[in-house]
Design a protein around this motif. Structure first.
Motif, PDB file in Angstrom:
ATOM      1  N   ARG A  27       0.854  -1.194   0.000  1.00 22.41           N
ATOM      2  CA  ARG A  27       0.000   0.000   0.000  1.00 22.41           C
ATOM      3  C   ARG A  27       0.886   1.239   0.000  1.00 22.41           C
ATOM      4  O   ARG A  27       1.704   1.423   0.913  1.00 22.41           O
ATOM      5  N   PRO A  28       0.771   2.117  -1.001  1.00 20.84           N
ATOM      6  CA  PRO A  28       1.575   3.347  -1.015  1.00 20.84           C
ATOM      7  C   PRO A  28       1.320   4.215   0.206  1.00 20.84           C
ATOM      8  O   PRO A  28       0.265   4.133   0.850  1.00 20.84           O
ATOM      9  N   LEU A  29       2.281   5.053   0.500  1.00 17.13           N
ATOM     10  CA  LEU A  29       2.199   5.955   1.643  1.00 17.13           C
ATOM     11  C   LEU A  29       1.425   7.224   1.292  1.00 17.13           C
ATOM     12  O   LEU A  29       1.433   7.668   0.139  1.00 17.13           O
ATOM     13  N   ASN A  30       0.799   7.815   2.283  1.00 16.88           N
ATOM     14  CA  ASN A  30       0.327   9.186   2.180  1.00 16.88           C
ATOM     15  C   ASN A  30       1.453  10.102   2.659  1.00 16.88           C
ATOM     16  O   ASN A  30       1.947   9.938   3.784  1.00 16.88           O
ATOM     17  N   THR A  31       1.885  11.018   1.811  1.00 20.52           N
ATOM     18  CA  THR A  31       2.967  11.929   2.150  1.00 20.52           C
ATOM     19  C   THR A  31       2.572  13.343   1.764  1.00 20.52           C
ATOM     20  O   THR A  31       1.464  13.584   1.258  1.00 20.52           O
ATOM     21  N   ALA A  32       3.493  14.279   1.970  1.00 18.55           N
ATOM     22  CA  ALA A  32       3.223  15.669   1.606  1.00 18.55           C
ATOM     23  C   ALA A  32       3.035  15.819   0.105  1.00 18.55           C
ATOM     24  O   ALA A  32       2.377  16.769  -0.348  1.00 18.55           O
ATOM     25  N   ASN A  33       3.590  14.887  -0.683  1.00 24.94           N
ATOM     26  CA  ASN A  33       3.548  15.019  -2.136  1.00 24.94           C
ATOM     27  C   ASN A  33       2.722  13.940  -2.827  1.00 24.94           C
ATOM     28  O   ASN A  33       2.702  13.883  -4.056  1.00 24.94           O
ATOM     29  N   GLN A  34       2.067  13.087  -2.072  1.00 23.30           N
ATOM     30  CA  GLN A  34       1.201  12.094  -2.699  1.00 23.30           C
ATOM     31  C   GLN A  34       0.084  11.691  -1.745  1.00 23.30           C
ATOM     32  O   GLN A  34       0.246  11.713  -0.523  1.00 23.30           O
ATOM     33  N   GLN A  35      -1.052  11.343  -2.335  1.00 23.17           N
ATOM     34  CA  GLN A  35      -2.220  10.934  -1.567  1.00 23.17           C
ATOM     35  C   GLN A  35      -2.791   9.667  -2.185  1.00 23.17           C
ATOM     36  O   GLN A  35      -2.993   9.590  -3.399  1.00 23.17           O
ATOM     37  N   LEU A  80      -4.655   3.727  -6.534  1.00 19.46           N
ATOM     38  CA  LEU A  80      -4.820   4.971  -7.274  1.00 19.46           C
ATOM     39  C   LEU A  80      -4.214   6.076  -6.432  1.00 19.46           C
ATOM     40  O   LEU A  80      -4.629   6.287  -5.283  1.00 19.46           O
ATOM     41  N   VAL A  81      -3.218   6.771  -6.976  1.00 22.98           N
ATOM     42  CA  VAL A  81      -2.440   7.736  -6.206  1.00 22.98           C
ATOM     43  C   VAL A  81      -2.372   9.062  -6.945  1.00 22.98           C
ATOM     44  O   VAL A  81      -2.158   9.102  -8.164  1.00 22.98           O
ATOM     45  N   ALA A  82      -2.578  10.151  -6.218  1.00 17.68           N
ATOM     46  CA  ALA A  82      -2.394  11.499  -6.764  1.00 17.68           C
ATOM     47  C   ALA A  82      -1.048  12.025  -6.282  1.00 17.68           C
ATOM     48  O   ALA A  82      -0.745  11.973  -5.090  1.00 17.68           O
ATOM     49  N   THR A  83      -0.236  12.518  -7.214  1.00 15.91           N
ATOM     50  CA  THR A  83       1.091  13.013  -6.863  1.00 15.91           C
ATOM     51  C   THR A  83       1.237  14.470  -7.284  1.00 15.91           C
ATOM     52  O   THR A  83       0.504  14.966  -8.148  1.00 15.91           O
ATOM     53  N   GLN A  84       2.201  15.148  -6.662  1.00 14.39           N
ATOM     54  CA  GLN A  84       2.489  16.528  -7.020  1.00 14.39           C
ATOM     55  C   GLN A  84       3.983  16.791  -6.854  1.00 14.39           C
ATOM     56  O   GLN A  84       4.685  16.030  -6.187  1.00 14.39           O
ATOM     57  N   GLY A 205       9.245   1.892  -4.409  1.00 12.65           N
ATOM     58  CA  GLY A 205       8.090   2.514  -5.043  1.00 12.65           C
ATOM     59  C   GLY A 205       8.002   2.177  -6.513  1.00 12.65           C
ATOM     60  O   GLY A 205       8.452   1.110  -6.965  1.00 12.65           O
ATOM     61  N   TYR A 206       7.422   3.099  -7.249  1.00 13.90           N
ATOM     62  CA  TYR A 206       7.176   2.889  -8.676  1.00 13.90           C
ATOM     63  C   TYR A 206       7.536   4.164  -9.439  1.00 13.90           C
ATOM     64  O   TYR A 206       7.481   5.267  -8.894  1.00 13.90           O
ATOM     65  N   LEU A 207       7.875   3.969 -10.698  1.00 11.29           N
ATOM     66  CA  LEU A 207       8.202   5.084 -11.585  1.00 11.29           C
ATOM     67  C   LEU A 207       7.428   4.907 -12.882  1.00 11.29           C
ATOM     68  O   LEU A 207       7.476   3.829 -13.504  1.00 11.29           O
ATOM     69  N   LEU A 208       6.706   5.939 -13.270  1.00  8.28           N
ATOM     70  CA  LEU A 208       5.974   5.901 -14.537  1.00  8.28           C
ATOM     71  C   LEU A 208       6.963   5.874 -15.693  1.00  8.28           C
ATOM     72  O   LEU A 208       7.806   6.763 -15.813  1.00  8.28           O
ATOM     73  N   THR A 209       6.890   4.847 -16.508  1.00  7.22           N
ATOM     74  CA  THR A 209       7.748   4.758 -17.686  1.00  7.22           C
ATOM     75  C   THR A 209       6.940   5.097 -18.938  1.00  7.22           C
ATOM     76  O   THR A 209       5.709   4.994 -18.947  1.00  7.22           O
ATOM     77  N   TYR A 263       6.901   9.674  -9.754  1.00  7.76           N
ATOM     78  CA  TYR A 263       7.367   8.732  -8.746  1.00  7.76           C
ATOM     79  C   TYR A 263       6.257   8.500  -7.723  1.00  7.76           C
ATOM     80  O   TYR A 263       5.587   9.437  -7.294  1.00  7.76           O
ATOM     81  N   VAL A 264       6.087   7.238  -7.320  1.00  8.22           N
ATOM     82  CA  VAL A 264       5.126   6.878  -6.277  1.00  8.22           C
ATOM     83  C   VAL A 264       5.885   6.167  -5.165  1.00  8.22           C
ATOM     84  O   VAL A 264       6.526   5.134  -5.402  1.00  8.22           O
ATOM     85  N   THR A 265       5.836   6.722  -3.968  1.00  7.36           N
ATOM     86  CA  THR A 265       6.506   6.114  -2.815  1.00  7.36           C
ATOM     87  C   THR A 265       5.627   5.023  -2.229  1.00  7.36           C
ATOM     88  O   THR A 265       4.478   5.265  -1.856  1.00  7.36           O
ATOM     89  N   LEU A 266       6.185   3.823  -2.131  1.00  6.36           N
ATOM     90  CA  LEU A 266       5.454   2.695  -1.578  1.00  6.36           C
ATOM     91  C   LEU A 266       5.762   2.518  -0.089  1.00  6.36           C
ATOM     92  O   LEU A 266       4.855   2.448   0.743  1.00  6.36           O
ATOM     93  N   ALA A 267       7.056   2.467   0.265  1.00 12.94           N
ATOM     94  CA  ALA A 267       7.441   2.252   1.660  1.00 12.94           C
ATOM     95  C   ALA A 267       8.836   2.808   1.895  1.00 12.94           C
ATOM     96  O   ALA A 267       9.631   2.965   0.963  1.00 12.94           O
ATOM     97  N   LEU A 268       9.141   3.086   3.171  1.00 16.18           N
ATOM     98  CA  LEU A 268      10.415   3.674   3.575  1.00 16.18           C
ATOM     99  C   LEU A 268      11.051   2.800   4.643  1.00 16.18           C
ATOM    100  O   LEU A 268      10.373   2.298   5.533  1.00 16.18           O
ATOM    101  N   GLY A 269      12.387   2.644   4.569  1.00 21.70           N
ATOM    102  CA  GLY A 269      13.071   1.848   5.568  1.00 21.70           C
ATOM    103  C   GLY A 269      14.553   2.095   5.564  1.00 21.70           C
ATOM    104  O   GLY A 269      15.067   2.934   4.816  1.00 21.70           O
ATOM    105  N   ARG A 270      15.255   1.355   6.411  1.00 19.78           N
ATOM    106  CA  ARG A 270      16.711   1.497   6.460  1.00 19.78           C
ATOM    107  C   ARG A 270      17.361   0.918   5.210  1.00 19.78           C
ATOM    108  O   ARG A 270      18.362   1.432   4.714  1.00 19.78           O
TER     109      ARG A 270
END
Length: 325
Positions: A27-35, A80-84, A205-209, A263-270
């Motif tokens: 499940r992608p993250l909700n961040t300041a730049n994506q919902q 479905l993700v909205a990015t900015q 994450g994912y990158l639109l190609t 770019y779509v952020t999916l998860a963050l880690g070490r």
């Protein structure tokens, strides 16, 4: 920009798996730049147990167990993700300031970014990383300039070559052979940054190609991606907190100078060990075959406008379902 992502994973087992337990970061993250506008996770065969919780870094991890014999596992995540585009960044912070901010000192205020300064399973400490990063840190006065220079050097010095490494290939080995895939390049850059005391985290994450001119977009032809996020603390002395700026050494792109809406952020880690999309423990299934298909598609604005009401009506239901996986 609105992006629709389909991430499909299929395991074929011989002989059958009797019991299995799995953990998914899909499940992608909700961040300041994506919902995240909607998300569903489909699992076949139907799990006996499903739960979803947040890990220590705020990622959604879905646990599921299978208690009946099965010869195939099919997991499909649709999002479905909205990015900015990201905001502008402060390019006045020197990397030495950041290093000193995270140097241990009694009674210093705690900053959660300190978790990303230390070695981790896929990102060890070694002088080879410090040696490779030295030209970038010695030539550039600020953290962002040093990180950008390091990213560009990895992009030009290394060759992207599929199947040249395995998931568990040590970062130092990839550094020595100068070949690898996005996961390797991310681990190498993180190790270099941490060698100079800079917090850096792994981003899956994912990158639109974009297909070649005149060619159709192929369903399932995309792949998961990985890049690096560098911590930029607040410039004020004694302040705790800051922001993260993304750098992609595989494609020579960063969140400082490029839009990043694709770019779509999916998860963050070490490192990768924290956020692998799907992992688990099985009993049986001595042999298996894995198939993964990822599709990242832009949603046309006209279609989005026409569907927005239906999507918003279904959003609460989709989100509540995903929280009870």
């Amino acid at each position: 920009m609105q992006l629709h992502i389909t991430h499909e994973t299929c395991y074929d087992y011989t002989p059958a798996v009797n019991i299995a337990q799995h953990m998914a970061y899909l499940r992608p993250l909700n961040t300041a730049n994506q919902q995240v506008l909607s998300h569903t996770l489909s699992i076949t065969p139907e799990p006996t147990q499903q739960t979803a919780t947040l890990d220590v870094y705020g990622n959604t991890r879905a646990f599921f167990s299978l208690q009946t014999a099965h010869t195939q596992l099919h997991v499909v995540a649709r999002s479905l993700v909205a990015t900015q585009a990201p905001d502008l960044w402060d390019n006045t912070v020197r990397w030495e300031q950041v290093r000193e901010r995270f140097r241990y000192c009694a009674k210093n205020p705690f900053d959660a970014a300190a978790d990303f300064v230390f070695a981790s399973p896929y990102v060890p400490r070694h002088a080879d990383f410090a040696d490779y990063a030295r030209p970038s840190f010695s030539a550039q006065p600020t953290l962002l300039l040093a990180a950008r220079d390091l990213m560009q050097r990895i992009y030009h010095d290394f060759t992207y070559e599929s199947h040249s490494t395995e998931i568990n290939t040590p970062a130092r080995e990839a550094l020595a052979q100068r070949t690898g895939v996005c996961q390797d390049f991310a681990h190498i850059m993180i190790a270099c940054l941490r060698a100079y005391g800079v917090p850096a985290r792994y981003v899956s994450g994912y990158l639109l190609t974009h297909p070649a001119p005149g060619q159709p977009r192929l369903v399932g032809s995309d792949a998961s991606h990985a890049w690096v996020s560098v911590y930029l603390p607040d410039a004020e002395d004694g302040a705790v907190g800051g922001r993260w700026c993304d750098f992609d050494p595989t494609n020579n792109r960063d969140g400082w100078g490029n839009p990043g809406e694709d770019y779509v952020t999916l998860a963050l880690g070490r490192d990768y060990a924290d956020v692998s999309p799907l992992r688990g423990v099985i009993h049986g299934g001595a042999n298996h075959r894995l198939r993964v298909a990822v599709t990242v598609e832009p949603v046309e604005r006209e279609a989005w406008t026409g569907q927005s009401q239906n999507q918003s009506q279904g959003q609460n239901q989709s989100q509540s379902q995903s929280q009870t996986l």
